[in-house]
Motif scaffolding. Sequence first.
Motif: not given
Length: 194
Positions: A88-89, A94-96, A131-132, A166-167
């Motif tokens: 799933q997205p 997670l920030g993306g 983004v880590e 996650p972007v």
Amino acid sequence: MHTRTITAATIAAAFMLTLTACSSDNGATVTKSDSKPESATTTSSTAPEPKQQTTFTMGETADINDRPNDITFSAAVIAYAQPVKGPQPPGDELGGDVWATAEIKVCNTGAMTFTVSQFPWSLAYEDGTRVEVTGLNGGDLPKPEFPTDDVSVKPDRCVRGKIPFPVQSSARPQYIVYAPDAIDEPLEWAVPAA
């Protein structure tokens, strides 16, 4: 008394010279593996230090010599993909809103075993955002996965795999950044335009 002063000064100067000589050889060197040696134009009896390179294009290999730990290895970013099919997205936590992957290869070119993981890798954006890695693995994440936990790399062996990030689908990173403890300045691979 004058002889003691000269002897003490001589010993102190010799000690400082020893410290200076030792400290000049600290740190790792980084070079591009396909770089050709430049012809020597100086009359010096010692060869010049190889030029430190920190920015690479996709597919180029960085050769890293961690002198203090007697470790030599290479690192390369083989590919970057955004978006990628996966679970799933990532979602807001997670920030993306999509997944991206960087395909990485690290090889041990020396005689000492060392460990690798995803955690020294990140994405850098033009606005300064980073983004880590999430530390997630398994499930539907793109395969093959680069290890999340420390994995040993024996001499003449490599570790290769994909690292998920996650972007936001509306932005593309400028660089994939590698910052292991062995080097002073992070290495960057330019991400090509979509």
